[in-house]
Design an enzyme around this catalytic site. Structure first.
Site, short mmCIF file in Angstrom:
data_model
loop_
_atom_site.label_atom_id
_atom_site.label_comp_id
_atom_site.label_asym_id
_atom_site.label_seq_id
_atom_site.Cartn_x
_atom_site.Cartn_y
_atom_site.Cartn_z
N CYS A 178 -14.40 -4.54 -0.25
CA CYS A 178 -14.47 -5.82 -0.95
C CYS A 178 -15.64 -5.82 -1.92
CB CYS A 178 -14.62 -6.96 0.05
SG CYS A 178 -14.65 -8.59 -0.74
N LYS A 220 -11.17 0.81 5.26
CA LYS A 220 -10.58 0.53 3.95
C LYS A 220 -11.69 0.56 2.91
CE LYS A 220 -7.39 -2.59 1.53
NZ LYS A 220 -8.10 -2.67 0.24
N GLY A 270 -3.38 -0.43 -4.29
CA GLY A 270 -3.79 -0.79 -5.64
C GLY A 270 -2.66 -0.68 -6.64
N GLY A 271 -2.22 -1.81 -7.18
CA GLY A 271 -1.24 -1.82 -8.26
C GLY A 271 0.18 -1.45 -7.87
N GLY A 331 -0.49 -5.56 -1.89
CA GLY A 331 -1.30 -6.76 -1.76
C GLY A 331 -0.62 -8.00 -2.30
#
Length: 387
Positions: free
Chosen positions: A134, A173, A246-247, A267
Site C-alpha cells: 500500500c 503482497k 495490476g491492470g 482489483g
C-alpha cells in the site's frame, strides 16, 4: 491524469542492472519452512479479488461469493492496532460461506503481527497476508505498507514470527519496487530474504510505488505496468509461488497470465463489474461444469442475507452499495444504480433492492439475452464510483 494537474511530475524509477532472465535462477537455502498450503487453497489462488480498503468488507465478500464460489477473497487491510485494541469481531468476523478467505494485516511490529496472525487463524481464516504494497502516505507514516520494501530484513522477521505463531500459510503482497529501491537485483534480494523466513507465496503488483508525490489512486495508474518483471521472479525463483496483480480486467487476460504464473489477482474491475468479471470464473479458471446462474439468482440469494443483517441493525446501504455494479453495462443498469443510490435511507428495507431490480428488463435478469459489455474496462477508467 494530465501532468499539469499533478504539479511537478514525480520521478518514476527506471529499472537498473540486469533484466529478469531465466539465466539467473535463485537456489535458496531456506532457514525456515513455510506453513503447509492445502491443495484446495493452492487451487483457489488461481484467481483472487484484491484487498481494497472501504470495499472488500464482509458484505461485499458475501456478495462476491454468490457470483463465484471458488475465487479467493481477501479482507480489507486490518492494522494490528485495530485488532489488538479495537472491536475484534467487527474487524474479523465473517460468514462461513466466504471461504476460501485471506486476512490481510498491516503493521511492522513482528510480535504484534504474530499475535494478530494467531488471532486471525483462530477466527478461521485460511491464510494470513502481510501488506507490503500500500503506497498511501497515511499507511507509510505508520511504517507499514510499501515503505517496508526498503526493510527486507524487518519484513522477514515479521513473516518468521507470524509463521511460527500459526499453522496457516503466511504470504506477502508487495510492489516490484519503490522510489529508492528500483533495480531488479533489489527486488530479488527482497523476495529471497523474505522467502527464507517462511513465505512461499508472493502477490506482486506489477508497478513500482512512488511514495512521494503520487496518491494511492495515481499509484494504481501512473507508474507503468511491468508484467515481465513479475514473470522474471517466477522464472528466477521456480520453487516459490507468485500471483500477478495490476491492470488485469477480465478472465481472458487472467487465463493468459496463468500460463506462466501461479495466480492472478483482480482489483477494482471485480468490484465495479462483479458479474462481468467473475460470473464465468468457476468454469473458465477452475474447470467446473457449474449449473447456470443468473443475476436474478444472485439477488435472490442476497435477500435473506440482507434481511438478517437488517434485523441485526446493519444499515441497508452497507450491503447494497456493493451491488451497484451487478448490472453494469446492461439496459436498465443505470436506473438500477440510481434507484438504489437515491432511495436507500435510514430505516429502509430490502424492498428498495427489489424495486431497483425491477428497473432491469426480465430477460437480462434471467440471462436470456447477450449483455456482456466491456469486461471491466470502463470500471478501470473510473466511469462511476460506488457510494
Amino acid at each position: 491524469v494530465p501532468p499539469a494537474a499533478l504539479g511537478a511530475a514525480p520521478r518514476l524509477p527506471q529499472w537498473k542492472g540486469r533484466s529478469p532472465s531465466v539465466n539467473h535462477v535463485h537456489h535458496r537455502s531456506l532457514t525456515m519452512t513455510g506453513n503447509p498450503t492445502s491443495p484446495e487453497l493452492r487451487e483457489a489462488r488461481k484467481l483472487s479479488v484484491a484487498p481494497m480498503m472501504d470495499y472488500t468488507d464482509r458484505f461485499d465478500r458475501y456478495f462476491l461469493r454468490q457470483i463465484s464460489k471458488r475465487a479467493l477473497l481477501y479482507t480489507e487491510m486490518v492494522t494490528t492496532g485495530a485488532i489488538i485494541h479495537g472491536d475484534r469481531d467487527r474487524h474479523l468476523w465473517f460468514e462461513e460461506a466466504e471461504h476460501p478467505i485471506v486476512l490481510q494485516l498491516g503493521g511492522s511490529d513482528p510480535k504484534a503481527l504474530a499475535q494478530c496472525a494467531k488471532i486471525g487463524q483462530d477466527y478461521g481464516y485460511d491464510e494470513i497476508n502481510l501488506n507490503v504494497g500500500c503506497p498511501s502516505e497515511r499507511v507509510s507514516s505508520g511504517f507499514f505498507g510499501a515503505c517496508l520494501m526498503a526493510k527486507p530484513d524487518l519484513v522477514a522477521e515479521c513473516v518468521g514470527e507470524m509463521t511460527a505463531a500459526t499453522r496457516v500459510p503466511v504470504t506477502v503482497k508487495h510492489r516490484i519496487g519503490i522510489d529508492g529501491m528500483e533495480s531488479y537485483e533489489e527486488l530479488c534480494h527482497f523476495v529471497d530474504t523474505v522467502s527464507r523466513a517462511g513465505c512461499e507465496h508472493f502477490i506482486v503488483h506489477a508497478r513500482i510505488a512512488v511514495l512521494g508525490g503520487l496518491s494511492p489512486k495515481q499509484n494504481r495508474e501512473i507508474p507503468p505496468l511491468k508484467y515481465d518483471v513479475v514473470h522474471g521472479l517466477k522464472r528466477d525463483f521456480p520453487d516459490l509461488a507468485f500471483t500477478i496483480n495490476g491492470g488485469i480486467l477480465d478472465l481472458g487476460t487472467a487465463k493468459e497470465q496463468l500460463e506462466s504464473m501461479d495466480g492472478v489477482m483482480i482489483g477494482r474491475a471485480a468490484y465495479h463489474e462483479p458479474w462481468n468479471v467473475l460470473a464465468d470464473a468457476d468454469h473458465l479458471i477452475y474447470g467446473e461444469e457449474d449449473a447456470p446462474k443468473t443475476r436474478q439468482d444472485i439477488v435472490n440469494r442476497m435477500v435473506p442475507f440482507i434481511q438478517k443483517n437488517l434485523e441485526d441493525g446493519v444499515p441497508l446501504n452497507s450491503m447494497t452499495r456493493h451491488m451497484l455494479g451487478l448490472f453494469h453495462g446492461c439496459n436498465g443498469g443505470r436506473a438500477f444504480r440510481r434507484h438504489l443510490s437515491e432511495n436507500v435511507r435510514q430505516g429502509t428495507g430490502v424492498e428498495v433492492l427489489l424495486e431497483a431490480v425491477e428497473k432491469v428488463p426480465l430477460e437480462i435478469r434471467l440471462g436470456q439475452v447477450e449483455d456482456n459489455p466491456v469486461h471491466g474496462r470502463q470500471a478501470a477508467s473510473g466511469s462511476y464510483s460506488p457510494t
